[in-house]
Design an enzyme around this catalytic site. Sequence first.
Site, PDB file in Angstrom:
ATOM      1  N   HIS A 125      -6.896  -2.399   7.702  1.00 11.27           N
ATOM      2  CA  HIS A 125      -7.079  -2.411   6.087  1.00 11.27           C
ATOM      3  C   HIS A 125      -7.188  -3.629   5.660  1.00 11.27           C
ATOM      4  CE1 HIS A 125      -7.346  -0.385   2.312  1.00 11.27           C
ATOM      5  NE2 HIS A 125      -6.308  -0.809   2.013  1.00 11.27           N
TER       6      HIS A 125
ATOM      7  N   HIS B 144      -3.958   0.771   7.358  1.00 14.84           N
ATOM      8  CA  HIS B 144      -3.897   1.818   6.377  1.00 14.84           C
ATOM      9  C   HIS B 144      -3.424   2.983   6.920  1.00 14.84           C
ATOM     10  CE1 HIS B 144      -4.134   4.619   2.950  1.00 14.84           C
ATOM     11  NE2 HIS B 144      -4.355   3.523   2.046  1.00 14.84           N
TER      12      HIS B 144
ATOM     13  N   ARG C  33       1.698  -5.535   2.491  1.00 15.41           N
ATOM     14  CA  ARG C  33       1.400  -5.628   1.051  1.00 15.41           C
ATOM     15  C   ARG C  33       1.836  -4.240   0.223  1.00 15.41           C
ATOM     16  NH1 ARG C  33      -3.149  -3.316  -1.427  1.00 15.41           N
ATOM     17  NH2 ARG C  33      -4.022  -2.700   0.291  1.00 15.41           N
TER      18      ARG C  33
ATOM     19  N   GLU D 206       2.363   5.254  -6.055  1.00 12.85           N
ATOM     20  CA  GLU D 206       1.840   5.018  -4.554  1.00 12.85           C
ATOM     21  C   GLU D 206       2.867   4.431  -3.735  1.00 12.85           C
ATOM     22  OE1 GLU D 206      -1.861   2.981  -3.870  1.00 12.85           O
ATOM     23  OE2 GLU D 206      -3.027   3.760  -5.424  1.00 12.85           O
TER      24      GLU D 206
ATOM     25  N   ARG E  66       3.465   1.347   3.441  1.00 13.76           N
ATOM     26  CA  ARG E  66       2.380   1.289   4.571  1.00 13.76           C
ATOM     27  C   ARG E  66       2.612   1.225   5.837  1.00 13.76           C
ATOM     28  NH1 ARG E  66      -2.793  -0.670   1.116  1.00 13.76           N
ATOM     29  NH2 ARG E  66      -2.881   1.251  -0.546  1.00 13.76           N
TER      30      ARG E  66
END
Length: 853
Positions: A361, A251, A396, A130, A300
């Site tokens: 998110h 997100h 994160r 990811e 992100r």
Amino acid sequence: MVAIPRRLTAPAPGWSTHADVVVIGSGIAGLTVALRYVHLSPRGRVLVITKDVLSAGSTRWAQGGIAAVLDPEDTPDEHLRDTLLAGVGLCDEDAVRVLVTEGPDALKRLIGHGAEFDRDTDGELQLTREGGHRRNRIVHAGGDATGAEVQRALVQAVLAEPRIEVVEHALALDLLADAAGRACGVTLHVMGEGAVDGVGAVNAGAVVLASGGMGQVYAATTNPVVSTGDGVALALRAGAVVRDIEFVQFHPTVLWLGEGSTGQQPLVSEAVRGEGAVLVDGAGERFMRGVHELADLAPRDVVAKAIMRRMDETGADHVYLDARHFGEEKWRTRFPTILAVCREHGIDPVTEPIPVAPAAHYASGGVRTDLYGRTTVPGLYACGEVACTGVHGANRLASNSLLEGLVFGERIAADLAAADLVPAEPAGDGRPEGLVDPRTRQRVQNHMSRGAGVLRSDVSLAQVARALKDARWTPVAVEPCTESWEATNLLTVATALVAAAAEREETRGSHWREDHPERDDDHWRLHIDIALTAEGLVMRHEAHEDTRPDTSPAHAAPVGDELPAALRAELAAIGVDPGDLLRLVRTALEEDLGGGLDVTSAATIPAGQAATGDLVARAEGVVAGLPVAEAVFRQAGPRITVERRAADGDRVRPGDVLMTVSGPAGDLLTLERTALNLLTHLSGVATATRRWADAIAGTRARVRDTRKTLPGLRALQKYAVRCGGGVNHRMGLHDAALIKDNHVVAAGGVAEAFRAVREAFPGLPIEVEVDRIDQIEPVLAEGAEEILLDNFTVERLAEAVRLVGGRARLESSGGLTLGTARAVAETGVDYLAVGALTHSASVLDVGLDLRGE
């Protein structure tokens, strides 16, 4: 103006119960605490409070997976570096190291609870990637239903444990504290669905907040309706410190459902991009190229900002995620949940791009804790999204959240099991109480999305702050009920978030200030701590650990207090702590200057004379340490400019220019020796490593280092090994256990030693060194995953490989030479451990040549 309530108005408790530990929340963090605690404490009893049913909450919505180092080619240090880079300079490295080293075993215990993750045809766990990860290390379940499977397994395990009691449909209200101020329980309201209802009290020896996030503070979010910031608000009212609450991750790819859509929005997992989907604008242009080296798989915050910029440029309210090339079969098998949700909303990702836009998110900040989940209020713990463990920093890294819940949930349980938990009687509570009109909820959410969302500014945040103050006042009496309690929690959390966001005048990670668009390490590489007192919200700045300045020797060469932000980020990304490096450099300068002057340069170089010099390779080899050399020259501040002409890991030949430096001639020559000492040594390590890597090229084996490093240089030397094509072994005595012959003697046998380590440190990887074939089977029987074969001949190595048959990783160490390296590698061992890489490698000759004027 009406103050933020420090206690919720509520009826007096009409019933009470007792437990050793009360856990607030039933996601991965809370249920892990409960299960691990009753495992470690044979007579312990836990009460779990959950706001909805046991299976609800944020965990079950997680699609992507859990990040953990399971691939033999991956290392905890690489996972650590990816996490630090995503956290943009504010991660607590100790916390991250705990996460990445204890994570794999915690994940295995989750599998032991019955969680079934996707596997390949050979039965091995499937690993994907990811955003922000440079390795495939994400395990997933049901394609894109990881959270649902994790929640199912944990709920089943909890229901099978008679010492865990569950109270559903219960909203935790306020902390109970004894006369000494220690947490001793909570008040809660059960919403008429269980064995008890109304307001009650739970007395306990400790309270664990695992209540999830606060996404519902925004109008559009991926969070479920129960995520109203209850835990953070409760902690603030209890006097606990909340840290870095301004860092809310949006997100980047949330299914766009049309203009004005609010509430919980469907998530399109980052794993879709991990499998090859790309972001495009309305014209079909891929706009992530050139934005970041990882393009569509960038962290992100980078992706969310790029989407917002493109939306602003084009006037659109969404972009598209294009995965049409997957085909029907891949969509059905890998992402069945996302496929179904898209089709439910009239979108077929098999034949058309998916409309997406950022939405709230995940909260990277939260209730401040230490490495065992302890908050600043004795007896109160926190883990999961409600907590700020230091793992996430300013942003994160994808799929670290479920892992954090596992690892720190287990750590809390271990701390609780070691404590003598005796529930105390709560003392009287004189804190002022109050409630917010529940009709303000939507107004608060709309203001937060407009002015404190992805894009923020001084003006927008000031507008939101005024609106939140106005929302505290109501012309009518507010009745205690679930809606008013939730509205009060939302307003409390929103007020703290906006205050911190207005305070931080920079752009960092998931905090994007349009009026301060640059990251500012000089002023803002720090944490913002918030507490709720009788005077209201009080903010305090706390310096990030490695930004505290050191004292430099008087009359030494000029020393810059900080490195440029880009260089600090680069050093952190390669696993080198910038603060540690600065201390090392300053120690070296003190050794050179002794508190005085560079007397030769002072006598021979006219004041103000400038010069340009080239760092030139004098021999063939592999370069490593150019960022380190740059950090040395940057000690003279902006007066010296640095241009790199090569990259770490490059093969170089005599005469190749590696770096050009310009500035005051005296500064260049004063700093020269320290820069070259580090650069030549690290390049020598890289060059030696490359010789070994070349010698075993084409085999499955990898060359790796040992702990035979120079004091203070371990991180740098291990980085140099990676530049040379090798991999790193453990960092020190703290992050993995290595059982050697003396440990075996002390424990009474190799099996006894293995069991002793496993019992004392259940989360750490265990390696065992053996020097005889007959020691291997007992070690395998205990579950060893890695065996170090010490001073085995090539023939014995081959025999050991056949005996193990893939049941554990094997390392050959002792007596290795370049001449025998290939024969050793061809036996099938996984690693060749070469201590000489770091403790006796020759330097690569590099010199500084000043250009003649």
